[in-house]
Design a protein around this motif. Structure first.
Motif, PDB file in Angstrom:
ATOM      1  N   LYS A  18      -4.337  23.884  58.951  1.00  0.00           N
ATOM      2  CA  LYS A  18      -4.357  22.553  59.641  1.00  0.00           C
ATOM      3  C   LYS A  18      -2.807  22.561  60.268  1.00  0.00           C
ATOM      4  CE  LYS A  18      -4.644  21.594  54.865  1.00  0.00           C
ATOM      5  NZ  LYS A  18      -4.787  23.278  54.555  1.00  0.00           N
ATOM      6  N   SER A  19      -1.759  23.379  59.264  1.00  0.00           N
ATOM      7  CA  SER A  19      -0.485  23.670  59.489  1.00  0.00           C
ATOM      8  C   SER A  19      -0.582  23.743  60.998  1.00  0.00           C
ATOM      9  CB  SER A  19       0.716  24.103  58.887  1.00  0.00           C
ATOM     10  OG  SER A  19       0.597  23.449  57.496  1.00  0.00           O
ATOM     11  N   THR A  20      -1.261  25.102  61.284  1.00  0.00           N
ATOM     12  CA  THR A  20      -1.284  25.682  62.623  1.00  0.00           C
ATOM     13  C   THR A  20      -1.903  25.142  63.786  1.00  0.00           C
ATOM     14  OG1 THR A  20      -1.596  27.741  62.160  1.00  0.00           O
ATOM     15  CG2 THR A  20      -2.727  27.130  64.507  1.00  0.00           C
ATOM     16  N   ALA A  80       1.810  13.942  59.529  1.00  0.00           N
ATOM     17  CA  ALA A  80       2.313  14.365  59.140  1.00  0.00           C
ATOM     18  C   ALA A  80       1.750  15.653  58.232  1.00  0.00           C
ATOM     19  CB  ALA A  80       1.714  13.050  58.268  1.00  0.00           C
ATOM     20  N   ASP A  81       2.287  16.289  57.884  1.00  0.00           N
ATOM     21  CA  ASP A  81       1.521  17.259  57.761  1.00  0.00           C
ATOM     22  C   ASP A  81       2.063  17.973  56.044  1.00  0.00           C
ATOM     23  OD1 ASP A  81       0.740  20.286  56.908  1.00  0.00           O
ATOM     24  OD2 ASP A  81       1.883  21.600  57.878  1.00  0.00           O
ATOM     25  N   GLU A  82       0.595  17.234  55.279  1.00  0.00           N
ATOM     26  CA  GLU A  82       0.797  17.403  53.320  1.00  0.00           C
ATOM     27  C   GLU A  82       2.090  16.902  53.314  1.00  0.00           C
ATOM     28  OE1 GLU A  82      -0.768  20.164  51.804  1.00  0.00           O
ATOM     29  OE2 GLU A  82      -1.388  21.251  53.459  1.00  0.00           O
ATOM     30  N   PRO A  83       2.058  15.503  53.433  1.00  0.00           N
ATOM     31  CA  PRO A  83       3.362  14.248  53.544  1.00  0.00           C
ATOM     32  C   PRO A  83       3.749  14.578  51.816  1.00  0.00           C
ATOM     33  CG  PRO A  83       1.986  12.903  54.536  1.00  0.00           C
ATOM     34  CD  PRO A  83       1.242  14.129  54.587  1.00  0.00           C
TER      35      PRO A  83
HETATM   36 MG   LIG Z   1      -0.054  24.002  55.369  1.00  0.00          MG
END
Ligand SMILES: [Mg+2]
Ligand SMILES: Nc1ncnc2c1ncn2[C@@H]1O[C@H](COP(=O)(O)OP(=O)(O)O)[C@@H](O)[C@H]1O
Lengths: 243, 300
Positions: free
Chosen positions: A52-54, A172-175
């Motif tokens: 996901k973050s990638t 938003a990455d795991e906000p």
């Molecule tokens: Mg991540």
């Protein structure tokens, strides 16, 4: 798979057979094809390490795709010159689990920082900062420092900072990764509000409860591949896929 | 206008903060810049003085003063003068009395006249100043006059055949040694400024991350560090410029009183050039050091 809807002419974000292999050999994304139209609200779900973050980092070109094409706002990111990158980033608001606030600056200065360092004219700074702080509901906290704020408030500052350039896309990455459930809901409400103002929102999360309640588009990713893409989806696929 | 001002204001205020945030490293780099510029300024002035001396010595080269013993009667001195004037190699002979010699001596730039007055008697000999057609004959004439009983023995003449060569050699050695020293110190100072800038970048890594995230350009991120390098260069240069600017004249005056017969002079117009060169070189050191500091480390 994604329930067919009327597809708008050109999606705002489009990934076509995207692969990402990190220099150490880790394959983070295998073959990702995904299209996100303007004003969509998308949850990106999947277990830790799914990629996901990638995917998010590829969209702001913090990383480059190893193969495939990514286009954002009509720009092919693999062909985007380094000197044009800052202007792409100004069209994209971005927040993280760890807020990334500067501890020695006040709330006002943290938000204003994004304008100062992008050479916004200083006389527009104050009204703009006040405007975004009122959107996130932080009027009156301008002179507080990050360590004087709750986690939820800090994330609001980060959201305000991401809004100063009136971004067309909000990532938003795991906000809500560091927030309690009640605060998480407040942040989600804020993201919905931002989405309602016309901004496309992509939120990577593994907060199952939120995803299940919201019934928005869900893109599930596992082992670097999209395994599910549903409008009005839940965190997990329905247990029984009946016809 | 506002944007430009914002950019300048941001660069300078961050640079200033950086400078004091790692004050120890910053001061070290200012010190090394200072040493380099002090060496550069001093070397330029020393070489210039040697040049001046060579130029003056060259104009004096076709003449020697033959010192006469105090016991020589004026008539014998005049006979000796006539004898020398008949020599085909000689173009002119001038008699300088003890009093004239003293008057000349008083005109030497750095001399405190009271020094001579305290001596009571006049210690300077009378002389015959002999000018020749060809400098190469000076040595032979020097040898001849030394044998005359009229001539003083300590010293007999002011003939110094190799003085110019010696000065030129001295200038060359000083120049090369100074250059080697300055090149070495320059390398060292650029390296230390580079380390200073990298320390500053490290201390600001969070801010840099946020700047890139919100869309600051590479140059906007770099400028504060370049400016910090320039501050280091200017600070080091300022101290060195003050020292050389105010120290040159007293140094010349002191040397003149020690080396009375050396035609050393204070040259204010050359001093201005040297000071400007020092400042320019300080800025160059600062900008090269900081450019090397940011070059690799701000690539992501
Ligand atoms: Mg991540
Ligand atoms: N900078 C990196 N270098 C090497 N491997 C990485 C890097 N970032 C992430 N990875 C790896 O890529 C895979 C996907 O990671 P990530 O995108 O962070 O997943 P998620 O955000 O879904 O938890 C993981 O196996 C992770 O270890």
């Amino acid at each position: 798979m994604r329930v067919a809807t009327v597809t708008p002419a050109a999606p705002q974000i489009s990934l076509d057979r995207v692969q990402k292999t990190y220099p150490n050999g880790t394959v983070a994304l295998r073959d990702v094809t995904l299209q996100i139209p303007k004003q969509d609200f998308v949850f990106l779900v999947g277990p830790s390490g799914a990629g996901k973050s990638t995917l998010v980092r590829l969209l702001i070109r913090e990383e480059k795709a190893t193969a495939g094409t990514i286009s954002v706002e009509g720009q092919d990111l693999s062909r985007l010159k380094r000197r044009h990158l800052p202007y792409l980033r100004r069209k994209i608001g971005m927040v993280f689990q760890d807020f990334k606030l500067l501890p020695n600056l006040t709330v006002f200065q943290n938000v204003g920082f994004a304008l100062r360092v992008t050479e916004g004219a200083l006389r527009h700074l104050k009204p703009k900062v006040e405007e975004v702080l009122s959107i996130v509901g932080l009027e009156g906290k301008e002179n507080k420092y990050p360590d004087q704020l709750s986690g939820g408030e800090q994330q609001r500052v980060a959201i305000a900072r991401a809004l100063v350039h009136d971004p067309r896309i909000f990532l938003a990455d795991e906000p809500t990764g560091n927030l309690d459930p009640a605060t998480s809901w407040e942040i989600i409400q804020l993201l919905l509000q931002i989405n309602a103002r016309g901004t496309t929102v992509l939120m990577a999360t593994h907060n199952r409860e939120i995803v299940d309640v919201m019934r928005r588009r869900v893109v599930a990713i596992e082992g670097g591949q999209i395994v599910r893409d549903e409008d009005a989806g839940g965190y997990h696929a329905p247990a029984l896929e009946s016809h | 206008m506002h944007r430009l001002w914002n950019r300048i204001d941001f660069a300078f205020s961050s640079a200033w903060q950086n400078f004091w945030r790692n004050a120890a490293v910053s001061v070290a780099s200012v010190l090394i810049v200072w040493v380099v510029l002090l060496a550069l300024g001093s070397l330029l002035l020393v070489l210039h003085s040697l040049d001046q001396i060579v130029a003056i010595e060259k104009t004096k080269a076709s003449a020697i003063s033959v010192y006469l013993a105090d016991t020589t009667p004026l008539s014998s001195a005049m006979d000796f003068k006539l004898h020398l004037e008949q020599d085909p190699r000689v173009t002119n002979v001038a008699y300088v009395s003890k009093d004239q010699a003293l008057a000349r001596f008083r005109q030497l730039p750095a001399l405190d006249p009271s020094v001579i007055d305290t001596l009571g008697t006049n210690p300077l000999p009378a002389s015959l100043d002999v000018t020749v057609r060809d400098i190469r004959d000076l040595g032979a004439i020097d040898q001849e006059v030394r044998n005359s009983p009229l001539v003083d023995k300590s010293p007999a003449t002011n003939y110094e055949p190799n003085v110019i060569d010696k000065i030129i050699l001295l200038a060359r050695v000083a120049g090369i040694a100074g250059l080697v020293l300055i090149v070495g110190l320059t390398g060292l100072s650029v390296f230390i400024i580079m380390l200073t800038i990298r320390t500053a970048i490290y201390l600001r890594r969070k801010e840099i991350e946020v700047m890139k995230l919100v869309g600051a350009t590479d140059w906007f991120v770099r400028w504060p560090f370049i400016v910090e390098g320039l501050i280091v260069g200017v600070a080091g240069a300022a101290v060195a410029v003050l020292i050389v600017g105010f120290g040159y004249r007293p140094a010349v005056i002191n040397l003149q009183s020690v080396l009375i017969f050396v035609p050393l002079a204070f040259d204010p117009s050359y001093l201005r050039i040297v000071l400007a060169a020092m400042l320019g070189f300080g800025l160059l050191l600062g900008s090269v050091g900081s450019y090397l500091g940011v070059r690799r480390f701000l690539k992501q």
